[in-house]
Design an enzyme around this catalytic site. Structure first.
Site, short mmCIF file in Angstrom:
data_model
loop_
_atom_site.label_atom_id
_atom_site.label_comp_id
_atom_site.label_asym_id
_atom_site.label_seq_id
_atom_site.Cartn_x
_atom_site.Cartn_y
_atom_site.Cartn_z
N CYS A 1 -23.76 1.57 -4.93
CA CYS A 1 -22.93 2.66 -4.38
C CYS A 1 -23.84 3.80 -3.96
O CYS A 1 -24.61 4.31 -4.76
CB CYS A 1 -21.94 3.13 -5.44
SG CYS A 1 -21.07 4.62 -4.90
N CYS B 1 -16.77 9.33 -4.19
CA CYS B 1 -16.51 8.11 -3.40
C CYS B 1 -16.34 8.47 -1.91
O CYS B 1 -15.44 9.22 -1.52
CB CYS B 1 -15.27 7.39 -3.91
SG CYS B 1 -14.91 5.90 -2.96
N ASP C 1 0.83 -1.20 0.00
CA ASP C 1 0.00 0.00 0.00
C ASP C 1 0.86 1.25 0.00
O ASP C 1 0.62 2.19 0.75
CB ASP C 1 -0.94 0.00 1.20
CG ASP C 1 -2.11 0.96 0.98
OD1 ASP C 1 -2.58 1.05 -0.16
OD2 ASP C 1 -2.51 1.64 1.94
#
Ligand code: B12
Ligand code: SF4
Ligand code: SF4
Length: 386
Positions: free
Chosen positions: A214, A230, A150
């Site tokens: 979503c 988002c 990450d």
């Protein structure tokens, strides 16, 4: 102080006797699996042209909304050779985070702030430890190796796709056949020449369940996320939280799982017990009363812009407006405190929460701060059901 592991340093040059090939790969793969990785695969250490093109396209199409990460230097995050001279392979490893929620403390307190699954436990720490064992082996065999977990220097999903580990879902996540998408991804870039995998075919088929699921319509095309919408990014982004998406945020305070929890392959895969104690939620009021040091320690693993706790408190205040009980003294006295907070950003979100809870009488309509004044011009209606 523990002694440094001598193999954790890269040799200056690759040993001429350093092993390569399928048998060596099997040995490395076994080390990774024994160290807790679900699976591993190999991708070529070459420029990832598709990801490079996509990063630029997202920037050009205004889908990035201030995110830095891999978008800051696309040429760097898509070129493994920049990080290791002579790199030949990317060994990609994934760790499952499909574990049961075994948190018992705090959860009786209301309101509760919901944390996304990938952050319930320090999965990236475990992932890195496992990958380091693979890298240690490579170095002690005379190879050079660098670990990324990450890290903004590498586009992890593209490496996983190229390493044949999973397919790109319409929700943009990498899904493993038979196991869904609850996985974190990391890699070891190395000089070892290992057998390359073949990328998998699409496994979504006719399904498109994640797109309408979503809450903000952030999946704007198959595999493309608009960071302006988002919630996962909006919760991390510093500044005033976009008013348009505050109600959709509901009780989340870090991350969002909706496009994965509806996903049939991920649902079918289920979850397993874990010996780790998870943190899936927090007592919002208690967190709003923590000082900076305690709050910072409580969310140590999370990405928080410049470790400024203002942004965590902001998220908690939106939670209060969305799920707090206006008849609960604990909630209302916390809100009163924040309506007088020295930071304008926090007063602004407290004003929003107070209006949602029907407590406009607590609001100072003469607050001179421009951020608060802006809120006063756009006060939300009383929350449905109150
Ligand atoms: C920036 C970032 C975010 C941003 C933007 C996400 C995004 N989709 O770009 C935000 C903050 C919103 C975010 C959220 C999340 N993230 Co994030 N994030 C990253 C980060 C740092 C970089 C991602 C990146 O480079 N994106 C750039 C774009 C261009 O890449 P992409 O979205 O993968 O796009 C590819 C597809 O579009 C594909 N593609 C091209 N054409 C087509 C066509 C079709 C039909 C399809 C299906 C695909 C496809 O190719 C593109 C390029 O490779 C990585 C870590 C890293 N260093 O890589 C983690 C990472 C992607 N995130 C991860 C996770 C876990 C999450 C969350 C689930 C966390 C949460 N619960 O809140 C959510 C999921 C949101 C979502 N649906 O994507 C994991 C994903 C693991 C997995 N199994 O896929 C990663 C890999 C971290 C890690 N090392 O484990 N994230
Ligand atoms: S993480 Fe949440 S907000 Fe982001 S795309 Fe998935 S469902 Fe939508
Ligand atoms: S919900 Fe359906 S379309 Fe979306 S990622 Fe999962 S399988 Fe693919």
């Amino acid at each position: 102080m523990p002694l440094a592991n001598p193999s954790s340093r890269n040799p200056k040059t690759v040993s001429p006797d350093a092993p390569h090939g399928p048998e060596y790969w099997e040995k490395l793969r076994t080390i990774g699996v024994d160290a807790g990785l679900h699976t591993l695969g190999v991708a070529p250490a070459e420029v990832m042209h598709r990801a490079l093109g996509q990063l630029h396209e997202r920037i050009d199409n205004d889908l990035v909304n201030g995110m830095k990460f891999t978008f800051l230097r696309p040429e760097r995050s898509t070129n493994p050779a920049i990080h290791l001279e002579g790199a030949k392979s990317i060994i990609v490893g994934v760790r499952s985070y499909a574990i049961d929620d075994n948190q018992t403390s705090e959860l009786s307190q209301s309101p509760l702030g919901k944390i996304a699954r990938y952050a319930w436990v320090d999965h990236y720490g475990f992932l890195k430890d496992s990958l380091n064992l693979v890298a240690d082996q490579l170095r002690s065999d005379g190879h050079r190796a660098v670990v990324f977990a990450d890290d903004n220097a590498m586009v992890d999903r593209e490496t996983a796709w190229l390493a044949g580990i999973g397919w790109y879902g319409k929700n943009a996540n990498i899904l493993l056949p038979g196991h869904g998408s609850f996985f974190v991804i990391g890699c070891v870039v190395t000089t070892a020449d290992l057998p390359m995998a073949t990328p998998l075919e699409d496994g979504c088929g006719a399904c498109s369940r994640c797109i309408p699921a979503c809450p903000t319509g952030a999946i704007v095309e198959n595999g493309v996320i608009d960071a302006n919408k988002c919630l996962s990014w909006l919760l991390q982004k510093p500044g005033i939280f976009d008013r348009e998406h505050r109600i959709a945020l509901h009780d989340r305070i870090y991350g969002c799982d909706d496009c994965q929890t509806v996903c049939p392959p991920t649902r079918r895969a289920g979850t397993t017990e874990s010996s780790e104690l998870v943190q899936s939620g927090v007592d919002v009021v208690a967190w709003l009363h923590m000082d900076d040091v305690t709050l910072n320690e409580s969310c140590q693993r999370w990405y928080v812009h410049q470790r400024d706790m203002t942004w965590i408190r902001r998220n908690l205040l939106i939670n209060i407006g969305n799920v707090g009980d206006p008849t609960d003294d604990r909630v209302m006295s916390t809100l009163r405190t924040y309506l007088q907070h020295p930071r304008g950003e926090l007063r602004a979100h407290a004003v929003w929460a107070a209006a949602r809870l029907g407590a406009r009488n607590l609001i100072d309509f003469n607050d001179p701060d421009p951020m608060v004044r802006e809120e006063l011009l756009h006060l939300p209606a009383l929350r449905t059901g109150l």
